[in-house]
Each structure stands twice: as structure tokens, then as C-alpha cells.
Design a protein around this motif. Sequence first.
Motif, PDB file in Angstrom:
ATOM      1  N   PHE A  58       0.790  -1.226   0.000  1.00 57.78           N
ATOM      2  CA  PHE A  58       0.000   0.000   0.000  1.00 57.78           C
ATOM      3  C   PHE A  58       0.826   1.282   0.000  1.00 57.78           C
ATOM      4  CE2 PHE A  58      -2.398  -3.344   2.190  1.00 57.78           C
ATOM      5  CZ  PHE A  58      -3.572  -3.352   1.446  1.00 57.78           C
ATOM      6  N   PHE A  59       1.998   1.264   0.668  1.00 57.13           N
ATOM      7  CA  PHE A  59       2.774   2.487   0.844  1.00 57.13           C
ATOM      8  C   PHE A  59       4.208   2.322   0.337  1.00 57.13           C
ATOM      9  CE2 PHE A  59       0.172   1.737   4.724  1.00 57.13           C
ATOM     10  CZ  PHE A  59      -0.816   2.684   4.515  1.00 57.13           C
ATOM     11  N   PRO A  60       4.795   3.385  -0.204  1.00 53.57           N
ATOM     12  CA  PRO A  60       6.238   3.373  -0.395  1.00 53.57           C
ATOM     13  C   PRO A  60       6.913   3.361   0.978  1.00 53.57           C
ATOM     14  CG  PRO A  60       5.201   5.161  -1.635  1.00 53.57           C
ATOM     15  CD  PRO A  60       4.180   4.632  -0.683  1.00 53.57           C
ATOM     16  N   ILE A  61       7.891   2.487   1.154  1.00 50.79           N
ATOM     17  CA  ILE A  61       8.639   2.423   2.409  1.00 50.79           C
ATOM     18  C   ILE A  61      10.024   3.000   2.159  1.00 50.79           C
ATOM     19  CG2 ILE A  61       9.593   0.919   4.195  1.00 50.79           C
ATOM     20  CD1 ILE A  61       7.411  -1.135   3.459  1.00 50.79           C
ATOM     21  N   VAL A  62      10.368   4.044   2.886  1.00 53.78           N
ATOM     22  CA  VAL A  62      11.681   4.675   2.749  1.00 53.78           C
ATOM     23  C   VAL A  62      12.302   4.790   4.135  1.00 53.78           C
ATOM     24  CG1 VAL A  62      10.977   5.950   0.687  1.00 53.78           C
ATOM     25  CG2 VAL A  62      10.751   7.025   2.943  1.00 53.78           C
ATOM     26  N   PHE A  63      13.499   5.369   4.182  1.00 48.57           N
ATOM     27  CA  PHE A  63      14.186   5.579   5.453  1.00 48.57           C
ATOM     28  C   PHE A  63      14.492   7.062   5.595  1.00 48.57           C
ATOM     29  CE2 PHE A  63      15.238   1.395   3.763  1.00 48.57           C
ATOM     30  CZ  PHE A  63      14.728   0.580   4.765  1.00 48.57           C
ATOM     31  N   SER A  64      14.335   7.582   6.804  1.00 50.78           N
ATOM     32  CA  SER A  64      14.557   9.003   7.030  1.00 50.78           C
ATOM     33  C   SER A  64      16.018   9.364   6.807  1.00 50.78           C
ATOM     34  CB  SER A  64      14.134   9.396   8.449  1.00 50.78           C
ATOM     35  OG  SER A  64      14.867   8.646   9.402  1.00 50.78           O
ATOM     36  N   ALA A  65      16.273  10.618   6.517  1.00 56.31           N
ATOM     37  CA  ALA A  65      17.635  11.095   6.311  1.00 56.31           C
ATOM     38  C   ALA A  65      18.357  11.195   7.651  1.00 56.31           C
ATOM     39  CB  ALA A  65      17.610  12.449   5.607  1.00 56.31           C
ATOM     40  N   GLY A  66      19.682  11.324   7.607  1.00 53.34           N
ATOM     41  CA  GLY A  66      20.451  11.481   8.834  1.00 53.34           C
ATOM     42  C   GLY A  66      21.210  10.228   9.219  1.00 53.34           C
ATOM     43  N   ASP A  67      21.934  10.330  10.330  1.00 51.34           N
ATOM     44  CA  ASP A  67      22.781   9.230  10.785  1.00 51.34           C
ATOM     45  C   ASP A  67      22.009   8.123  11.488  1.00 51.34           C
ATOM     46  OD1 ASP A  67      25.021  10.537   9.804  1.00 51.34           O
ATOM     47  OD2 ASP A  67      25.359  11.616  11.694  1.00 51.34           O
ATOM     48  N   ASN A  68      20.808   8.427  11.958  1.00 51.52           N
ATOM     49  CA  ASN A  68      19.994   7.419  12.654  1.00 51.52           C
ATOM     50  C   ASN A  68      18.648   7.259  11.960  1.00 51.52           C
ATOM     51  OD1 ASN A  68      21.809   6.889  15.011  1.00 51.52           O
ATOM     52  ND2 ASN A  68      21.452   9.068  15.370  1.00 51.52           N
ATOM     53  N   PRO A  69      18.662   6.694  10.754  1.00 52.78           N
ATOM     54  CA  PRO A  69      17.425   6.598   9.978  1.00 52.78           C
ATOM     55  C   PRO A  69      16.426   5.620  10.580  1.00 52.78           C
ATOM     56  CG  PRO A  69      19.189   5.378   8.913  1.00 52.78           C
ATOM     57  CD  PRO A  69      19.817   6.107  10.054  1.00 52.78           C
ATOM     58  N   CYS A 155       1.056  -2.568  23.166  1.00 53.04           N
ATOM     59  CA  CYS A 155       2.132  -1.582  23.299  1.00 53.04           C
ATOM     60  C   CYS A 155       3.470  -2.268  23.578  1.00 53.04           C
ATOM     61  CB  CYS A 155       1.801  -0.584  24.404  1.00 53.04           C
ATOM     62  SG  CYS A 155       0.460   0.564  23.981  1.00 53.04           S
ATOM     63  N   LYS A 156       3.444  -3.339  24.371  1.00 49.72           N
ATOM     64  CA  LYS A 156       4.677  -4.089  24.631  1.00 49.72           C
ATOM     65  C   LYS A 156       5.195  -4.730  23.341  1.00 49.72           C
ATOM     66  CE  LYS A 156       4.003  -5.296  29.515  1.00 49.72           C
ATOM     67  NZ  LYS A 156       3.744  -6.409  30.478  1.00 49.72           N
ATOM     68  N   ASN A 157       4.286  -5.302  22.567  1.00 50.14           N
ATOM     69  CA  ASN A 157       4.682  -5.912  21.294  1.00 50.14           C
ATOM     70  C   ASN A 157       5.252  -4.868  20.342  1.00 50.14           C
ATOM     71  OD1 ASN A 157       3.843  -8.440  22.154  1.00 50.14           O
ATOM     72  ND2 ASN A 157       1.820  -8.259  21.231  1.00 50.14           N
ATOM     73  N   PHE A 158       4.676  -3.676  20.390  1.00 50.65           N
ATOM     74  CA  PHE A 158       5.169  -2.594  19.528  1.00 50.65           C
ATOM     75  C   PHE A 158       6.589  -2.210  19.925  1.00 50.65           C
ATOM     76  CE2 PHE A 158       5.808   1.829  18.353  1.00 50.65           C
ATOM     77  CZ  PHE A 158       5.402   1.833  17.027  1.00 50.65           C
ATOM     78  N   GLU A 159       6.850  -2.123  21.233  1.00 46.80           N
ATOM     79  CA  GLU A 159       8.196  -1.787  21.699  1.00 46.80           C
ATOM     80  C   GLU A 159       9.199  -2.855  21.277  1.00 46.80           C
ATOM     81  OE1 GLU A 159       9.230   1.023  23.224  1.00 46.80           O
ATOM     82  OE2 GLU A 159       7.195   1.782  22.918  1.00 46.80           O
ATOM     83  N   GLU A 160       8.794  -4.113  21.365  1.00 44.88           N
ATOM     84  CA  GLU A 160       9.686  -5.203  20.961  1.00 44.88           C
ATOM     85  C   GLU A 160       9.951  -5.153  19.457  1.00 44.88           C
ATOM     86  OE1 GLU A 160       7.657  -8.642  22.330  1.00 44.88           O
ATOM     87  OE2 GLU A 160       8.145  -8.292  24.456  1.00 44.88           O
ATOM     88  N   ALA A 161       8.910  -4.822  18.689  1.00 48.08           N
ATOM     89  CA  ALA A 161       9.082  -4.671  17.239  1.00 48.08           C
ATOM     90  C   ALA A 161      10.017  -3.505  16.937  1.00 48.08           C
ATOM     91  CB  ALA A 161       7.729  -4.462  16.562  1.00 48.08           C
ATOM     92  N   GLY A 162       9.942  -2.467  17.767  1.00 47.52           N
ATOM     93  CA  GLY A 162      10.836  -1.326  17.599  1.00 47.52           C
ATOM     94  C   GLY A 162      12.291  -1.717  17.821  1.00 47.52           C
ATOM     95  N   GLN A 163      12.523  -2.592  18.783  1.00 42.86           N
ATOM     96  CA  GLN A 163      13.891  -3.078  19.033  1.00 42.86           C
ATOM     97  C   GLN A 163      14.400  -3.903  17.858  1.00 42.86           C
ATOM     98  OE1 GLN A 163      13.793  -5.141  22.783  1.00 42.86           O
ATOM     99  NE2 GLN A 163      13.171  -3.329  23.939  1.00 42.86           N
ATOM    100  N   ARG A 164      13.536  -4.742  17.286  1.00 39.38           N
ATOM    101  CA  ARG A 164      13.927  -5.521  16.109  1.00 39.38           C
ATOM    102  C   ARG A 164      14.200  -4.604  14.919  1.00 39.38           C
ATOM    103  NH1 ARG A 164      10.031  -9.005  18.394  1.00 39.38           N
ATOM    104  NH2 ARG A 164       8.329  -8.130  17.147  1.00 39.38           N
ATOM    105  N   THR A 165      13.425  -3.535  14.829  1.00 38.64           N
ATOM    106  CA  THR A 165      13.635  -2.567  13.755  1.00 38.64           C
ATOM    107  C   THR A 165      14.985  -1.889  13.902  1.00 38.64           C
ATOM    108  OG1 THR A 165      11.242  -2.167  13.650  1.00 38.64           O
ATOM    109  CG2 THR A 165      12.678  -0.532  12.599  1.00 38.64           C
ATOM    110  N   GLY A 166      15.360  -1.579  15.147  1.00 34.99           N
ATOM    111  CA  GLY A 166      16.671  -0.977  15.396  1.00 34.99           C
ATOM    112  C   GLY A 166      17.799  -1.894  14.963  1.00 34.99           C
ATOM    113  N   MET A 167      17.653  -3.191  15.247  1.00 38.70           N
ATOM    114  CA  MET A 167      18.675  -4.156  14.831  1.00 38.70           C
ATOM    115  C   MET A 167      18.704  -4.293  13.311  1.00 38.70           C
ATOM    116  SD  MET A 167      18.472  -7.141  17.772  1.00 38.70           S
ATOM    117  CE  MET A 167      16.698  -7.390  17.712  1.00 38.70           C
ATOM    118  N   PHE A 168      17.545  -4.225  12.682  1.00 47.23           N
ATOM    119  CA  PHE A 168      17.464  -4.265  11.212  1.00 47.23           C
ATOM    120  C   PHE A 168      18.216  -3.091  10.600  1.00 47.23           C
ATOM    121  CE2 PHE A 168      14.978  -2.451   7.609  1.00 47.23           C
ATOM    122  CZ  PHE A 168      15.298  -3.402   6.642  1.00 47.23           C
ATOM    123  N   MET A 169      18.002  -1.896  11.160  1.00 47.92           N
ATOM    124  CA  MET A 169      18.686  -0.710  10.641  1.00 47.92           C
ATOM    125  C   MET A 169      20.195  -0.804  10.857  1.00 47.92           C
ATOM    126  SD  MET A 169      16.252   0.875   9.262  1.00 47.92           S
ATOM    127  CE  MET A 169      17.391   2.106   8.663  1.00 47.92           C
TER     128      MET A 169
END
Length: 259
Positions: A58-69, A155-169
Motif C-alpha cells: 500500500f505504501f512506499p517504504i523509505v528511510f529518514s535522512a540522517g545518521d539514525n534513519p 504496546c509491549k509488542n510494539f516496543e519489541e518490534a521497535g527493538q527488532r527494527t533498530g537491529m534491522f537498521m
Amino acid sequence: MATAPAPANLPLFYKDLVPLSSVDHADFRARPLDSAEFLVGQHAIPLTSDEFVSACRFFPIVFSAGDNPVPLALMGLNEGINTFVDDDGKLVNPVYVPAYIRRYPFLLAKLQPNSEELSLCFDPTSGALGKFDEGDVLFVDGQPSDQTKAVLEFCKNFEEAGQRTGMFMEELKKADLLMDGEVSIQQEGNDKPYVYRGFQMVDENKLRELRGDVLRKLMQNGILGLIFAHLFSLQLMREVFAEQVKSGKMPLNTELPAA
């Protein structure tokens, strides 16, 4: 490329945060919002890596600019434009709704800067929680209701997904796969194309040149599939652009603002 920061350094959408309390909010109820007015004018929504496969349709997925996208789902190509909701904040067509949106008005937050403990909070300006006659009760005999427990788990699952996203980045940066993005779209009747910048994307040339052991690691940990979901989703930029043209919302500025 994210929207301007919320007041008082609050996350996107949130105008205020209050800890949910069995004392102060004992008689509060939660009711669904008829519309998501907070989405009007929001063109870039944070996305977790867990959602790439669902969101890339449904959406284009991009990454934000900067050192911590961070990953972003584009609901519009220009700041202030959301092609997926009308002026009242109602979805124009059925789409996948990112978890960041579904979480609102709740949020897990640290109440003390020196503590790692997270508390369930909510935005009191949302209109979703209050002393209503209808809606789901939040507490029963001073204890969280099933509805509140479900919200807390989400909300807990979202936080855990956020941690996995950090490792992905981190893996993307470690493999040096990110590059400054640029998309040129020619509108019929215009001499010059619209050129969009201010975001990052995976460099396909670098992806093809990865060493075999690095590529094997990305495949084994599931990251390669997420990269392809991101790359496939970029084709949707032209569809979002077409929706902006259709709606008559085409500002002169084509720089996607940096985070």
C-alpha cells in the motif's frame, strides 16, 4: 523526512501524555475514534520492520535522512499531504494501518529519566478516553480490565518490534547498503519533472555486490526479504503522486523534509 517534531518533544500525533491510573481514571472508558483527525496532513508514518511485508502493498517504504534513519510509510510525497485520508481523517480506501497509528492514543513511556521501567500512558486530548456512558471500562475493582490488558500487550509488542527494527537498521548500516534517495516523476503537461529527495533507500548496486557470506547472513536472518519488500514498495511512489495530482494537492516544494 519525518514530520516536524511534536510540542515538548512528544512523539508524532501526541499533544500530551498522562500515566493511566487506577485511581485517577477508575471510572474512565475507552471508545473508538470515529475518525483519525491526527492523520490529516501527516505524510510520513513510522513503521516497524515487522510490518514491511504487509505495508509494502500500500505504501512506499523509505528511510529518514540522517545518521539514525528509521523506516517510514509514505502516505504522501510532500509534507502536509496525506492521500489516504480525507479532510476529516477518515480512510479513503481500505489499507493496512501501521501499528504506530493503531497504538494511538496509548504509549509506553518512562516516567523517571533514570528508570528503565515503562508505564502505560495516553494522550488526554485524543477524545478516546473519558467519563463516558459507552465504551470499554479500563479498570474493574481497581484492576486493569481485559481491554486495558490487551492495550498494554499491544504496546509491549510494539516496543519489541521497535527493538527488532533498530537491529534491522544496524544491519543495513553495517553492510553500507543505504544511499540518499531520489525519485523523478514526470507529470503530463509539465516541462520539468518533480524530483523528490530528502530520504534514504537501499542501494541495489551495493546489494548485488555483497560478499557471499554477508548475503547469506542477510538471507538467514530474514533481512533480505525485508529489503526486497522495501525496494518493491518504491514503485508505489508514482501511485501516491497520481493521487496527489487527482486531489489537486501539488505544492511547488518537492524536497521530502529531513528528520
